[in-house]
Motif scaffolding. Structure first.
Motif, PDB file in Angstrom:
ATOM      1  N   TYR A   1       3.978   1.976  -1.424  1.00  0.00           N
ATOM      2  CA  TYR A   1       4.841   0.827  -1.737  1.00  0.00           C
ATOM      3  C   TYR A   1       4.022  -0.462  -1.727  1.00  0.00           C
ATOM      4  O   TYR A   1       4.114  -1.287  -2.648  1.00  0.00           O
ATOM      5  N   LEU A   2       3.192  -0.622  -0.716  1.00  0.00           N
ATOM      6  CA  LEU A   2       2.349  -1.814  -0.629  1.00  0.00           C
ATOM      7  C   LEU A   2       1.349  -1.850  -1.782  1.00  0.00           C
ATOM      8  O   LEU A   2       1.100  -2.920  -2.356  1.00  0.00           O
ATOM      9  N   ASN A   3       0.792  -0.704  -2.149  1.00  0.00           N
ATOM     10  CA  ASN A   3      -0.131  -0.652  -3.286  1.00  0.00           C
ATOM     11  C   ASN A   3       0.557  -1.131  -4.561  1.00  0.00           C
ATOM     12  O   ASN A   3      -0.031  -1.877  -5.351  1.00  0.00           O
ATOM     13  N   CYS A   4       1.790  -0.676  -4.768  1.00  0.00           N
ATOM     14  CA  CYS A   4       2.533  -1.080  -5.973  1.00  0.00           C
ATOM     15  C   CYS A   4       2.844  -2.574  -5.945  1.00  0.00           C
ATOM     16  O   CYS A   4       2.694  -3.269  -6.965  1.00  0.00           O
ATOM     17  N   MET A   5       3.263  -3.054  -4.802  1.00  0.00           N
ATOM     18  CA  MET A   5       3.702  -4.447  -4.698  1.00  0.00           C
ATOM     19  C   MET A   5       2.542  -5.429  -4.791  1.00  0.00           C
ATOM     20  O   MET A   5       2.731  -6.612  -5.097  1.00  0.00           O
ATOM     21  N   THR A   6       1.326  -4.968  -4.518  1.00  0.00           N
ATOM     22  CA  THR A   6       0.155  -5.857  -4.558  1.00  0.00           C
ATOM     23  C   THR A   6      -0.805  -5.508  -5.692  1.00  0.00           C
ATOM     24  O   THR A   6      -1.901  -6.062  -5.765  1.00  0.00           O
ATOM     25  N   ALA A   7      -0.397  -4.606  -6.576  1.00  0.00           N
ATOM     26  CA  ALA A   7      -1.300  -4.146  -7.642  1.00  0.00           C
ATOM     27  C   ALA A   7      -1.771  -5.285  -8.531  1.00  0.00           C
ATOM     28  O   ALA A   7      -2.931  -5.330  -8.934  1.00  0.00           O
ATOM     29  N   GLU A   8      -0.883  -6.207  -8.843  1.00  0.00           N
ATOM     30  CA  GLU A   8      -1.255  -7.310  -9.732  1.00  0.00           C
ATOM     31  C   GLU A   8      -2.305  -8.186  -9.092  1.00  0.00           C
ATOM     32  O   GLU A   8      -3.262  -8.617  -9.740  1.00  0.00           O
ATOM     33  N   GLU A   9      -2.165  -8.424  -7.799  1.00  0.00           N
ATOM     34  CA  GLU A   9      -3.173  -9.209  -7.085  1.00  0.00           C
ATOM     35  C   GLU A   9      -4.518  -8.486  -7.097  1.00  0.00           C
ATOM     36  O   GLU A   9      -5.560  -9.083  -7.351  1.00  0.00           O
ATOM     37  N   ASN A  10      -4.465  -7.149  -6.867  1.00  0.00           N
ATOM     38  CA  ASN A  10      -5.698  -6.377  -6.837  1.00  0.00           C
ATOM     39  C   ASN A  10      -6.390  -6.393  -8.207  1.00  0.00           C
ATOM     40  O   ASN A  10      -7.613  -6.412  -8.301  1.00  0.00           O
TER      41      ASN A  10
ATOM     42  N   ASN B   1       6.570   0.486 -12.894  1.00  0.00           N
ATOM     43  CA  ASN B   1       5.120   0.641 -12.973  1.00  0.00           C
ATOM     44  C   ASN B   1       4.594   1.927 -12.364  1.00  0.00           C
ATOM     45  O   ASN B   1       3.430   2.003 -11.976  1.00  0.00           O
ATOM     46  N   THR B   2       5.454   2.946 -12.297  1.00  0.00           N
ATOM     47  CA  THR B   2       4.986   4.233 -11.788  1.00  0.00           C
ATOM     48  C   THR B   2       5.749   5.339 -12.498  1.00  0.00           C
ATOM     49  O   THR B   2       6.585   5.092 -13.360  1.00  0.00           O
ATOM     50  N   TRP B   3       5.468   6.574 -12.150  1.00  0.00           N
ATOM     51  CA  TRP B   3       6.216   7.714 -12.658  1.00  0.00           C
ATOM     52  C   TRP B   3       7.528   7.835 -11.894  1.00  0.00           C
ATOM     53  O   TRP B   3       7.521   7.845 -10.654  1.00  0.00           O
ATOM     54  N   VAL B   4       8.633   7.945 -12.604  1.00  0.00           N
ATOM     55  CA  VAL B   4       9.955   8.043 -11.979  1.00  0.00           C
ATOM     56  C   VAL B   4      10.642   9.308 -12.490  1.00  0.00           C
ATOM     57  O   VAL B   4      10.671   9.571 -13.696  1.00  0.00           O
ATOM     58  N   TRP B   5      11.192  10.096 -11.580  1.00  0.00           N
ATOM     59  CA  TRP B   5      11.871  11.341 -11.947  1.00  0.00           C
ATOM     60  C   TRP B   5      13.170  11.029 -12.671  1.00  0.00           C
ATOM     61  O   TRP B   5      13.955  10.185 -12.226  1.00  0.00           O
ATOM     62  N   VAL B   6      13.420  11.711 -13.796  1.00  0.00           N
ATOM     63  CA  VAL B   6      14.640  11.462 -14.565  1.00  0.00           C
ATOM     64  C   VAL B   6      15.512  12.705 -14.748  1.00  0.00           C
ATOM     65  O   VAL B   6      16.720  12.569 -14.986  1.00  0.00           O
ATOM     66  N   ALA B   7      14.948  13.900 -14.684  1.00  0.00           N
ATOM     67  CA  ALA B   7      15.758  15.102 -14.917  1.00  0.00           C
ATOM     68  C   ALA B   7      14.953  16.351 -14.614  1.00  0.00           C
ATOM     69  O   ALA B   7      13.718  16.330 -14.532  1.00  0.00           O
ATOM     70  N   HIS B   8      15.663  17.461 -14.480  1.00  0.00           N
ATOM     71  CA  HIS B   8      15.045  18.778 -14.499  1.00  0.00           C
ATOM     72  C   HIS B   8      15.347  19.376 -15.859  1.00  0.00           C
ATOM     73  O   HIS B   8      16.427  19.163 -16.424  1.00  0.00           O
ATOM     74  N   GLU B   9      14.397  20.108 -16.424  1.00  0.00           N
ATOM     75  CA  GLU B   9      14.563  20.624 -17.782  1.00  0.00           C
ATOM     76  C   GLU B   9      15.822  21.466 -17.946  1.00  0.00           C
ATOM     77  O   GLU B   9      16.410  21.517 -19.026  1.00  0.00           O
ATOM     78  N   SER B  10      16.271  22.112 -16.867  1.00  0.00           N
ATOM     79  CA  SER B  10      17.480  22.926 -16.955  1.00  0.00           C
ATOM     80  C   SER B  10      18.737  22.081 -17.130  1.00  0.00           C
ATOM     81  O   SER B  10      19.801  22.618 -17.463  1.00  0.00           O
TER      82      SER B  10
END
Length: 429
Positions: free
Chosen positions: A417-426, A42-51
């Protein structure tokens, strides 16, 4: 269902407090499963550098939490992030770490996919006549965006733009990308290893200067006196700044924040031979000074929540494997088109500290493993993240700032981390 959500959120709020987190965050398998969904899905996750996917046909495999993905560059030079899962029976279609290919072919039944994920061919196509539309069965694509060559992906189509998520970290990414010494940053090589511990232990480490003189005594003893003085930063003018959204920067060597500033400073003795080599190759004095200054890396660690750090001179990426296992991916970087002597020296310095036989990584790994073992001691216990809370100030950018040995960055990460874990409740509030 709403009662269950509220109950889970309440538990998380009890475990993550402003100045401490409960040790069960390292050891609770049920909590770990929630993290994979609520944080990594549910967030942006780094996967690679273009190089790492430099040419048409290049690919790299990566993980978003537990989801295998492929980062590919198609024949039109466009980058894609694809789920590494055949649309027929679900087998992975690519097992290599990186390389070049013309297509991805499932090894189970031979379904073939183009570099952009489009389903191109399948054996016995007549058996699917009238019941399968190839246009609807390509590899599933993930939303992805890039900043300064860093590629991030997400499962959410409704998430904020990447640049908004990075926010105050963009300034520091811009500074970090001066690592190339006047050339574009390029991945030079990488290595992976696992340690028997929770992913958050490593997340904390890259913003923890407090451990450096203790854990890394062997490294300090391996360098010359001038370099030892550079790394004696706990009582210096460094600081940790909360950049928002869980990101933080730990500035250990303020003089090396901007690698293109103060180029008239004396060249350190340990880089004198490199400077002479570059000069003999015909580079101007300014070019030599810019390259030499960039050789040792930036004077800061930039933590980007939840899985990547721009750590002085390399990318450090974490992948959660299980509640007590984490994979670390170290990517050495240099300059694309930069002099060979410069890139070679960058690699040697990387090997010295972060390499598998280096002075830094093994010592860090031992400390992380001990933290995980300690998390299993007793029925109760807290991990303190309160250092420096009574001496906070405001940065020039208006952010919360603490001393270099403060735990400001850890508190920033756990707030997100807390924001992510409680986002559904919010969202249900």
């Amino acid at each position: 269902m709403s009662n269950v959500i509220a109950r889970c959120a309440s538990t998380i709020r009890d475990l993550v407090q402003e100045d401490r987190v409960h040790k069960s965050l390292y050891s609770d398998p049920e909590l770990f499963e929630q993290e994979l969904d609520k944080v990594f899905n549910n967030t942006w996750v780094w996967v690679a550098h273009e190089s790492e996917v430099p040419d048409k046909g290049s690919y790299k495999t990566a993980m978003i939490g537990r989801h295998p993905v492929i980062v590919s560059r198609d024949r039109k030079n466009q980058i894609h992030v694809l789920q590494n899962r055949c649309r027929h029976r679900g087998a992975t279609v690519c097992e290599g770490k990186h390389g070049k290919t013309k297509a991805f072919t499932c090894p189970y039944h031979g379904w073939g996919y183009a570099l952009d994920g489009e389903l191109r061919a399948l054996p016995k196509p007549e058996e699917y006549e009238g019941i399968l539309d190839k246009a609807e069965h390509g590899l599933e694509k993930l939303r992805h965006e890039s900043y300064q060559g860093m590629i991030f992906a997400t499962f959410r189509d409704d998430i904020e733009p990447l640049e908004d998520f990075l926010g105050g970290a963009k300034k520091w990414i811009d500074l970090f990308m001066k690592q190339g010494g006047g050339y574009p940053v390029k991945a030079l090589g990488d290595h992976r290893f696992r340690f028997p511990g929770n992913w958050k232990i490593q997340l904390e480490n890259t913003t923890d200067a407090y451990h450096f003189p203790i854990v890394h005594k062997s490294f300090i003893s391996s360098v010359d006196e001038a370099t030892q003085d550079v790394f004696d930063f706990l009582d210096g003018d460094g600081y940790v700044e909360d950049l928002g959204n869980g990101h933080s920067v730990m500035v250990m060597i303020p003089d090396l924040v901007d690698l293109e500033a103060n180029l008239d400073e004396p060249i350190p003795e340990r880089f004198a031979e490199l400077a002479q080599t570059l000069a003999d190759e015909g580079h101007s004095d300014e070019e030599v000074r810019k390259l030499v200054r960039a050789t040792g890396g930036s004077g800061f660690n930039l933590n980007l929540f939840p899985n990547v750090a721009c750590s002085m001179a390399f990318f450090r990426v974490l992948t959660p494997i299980s509640v007590n296992s984490t994979e670390i991916h170290h990517v050495a970087i240099g300059g694309d088109g930069a002099p060979a002597a410069f890139n070679k020296m960058r690699l040697r310095l990387h090997e010295h500290f972060q390499g598998p036989m280096g002075f830094g990584t093994p010592d860090d790994g031992e400390a992380w493993e001990r933290v995980q073992r300690g998390a299993n001691a007793g029925k109760d216990g807290w991990i303190l993240v309160n250092r420096g809370m009574s001496k906070l100030s405001q940065s020039d950018d208006g952010n919360v700032k603490g001393a270099v040995c403060s735990e400001t960055g850890m508190r920033s990460a756990y707030k997100q981390y807390l924001n992510c874990m409680t986002a559904e409740e919010n969202n249900h509030a």
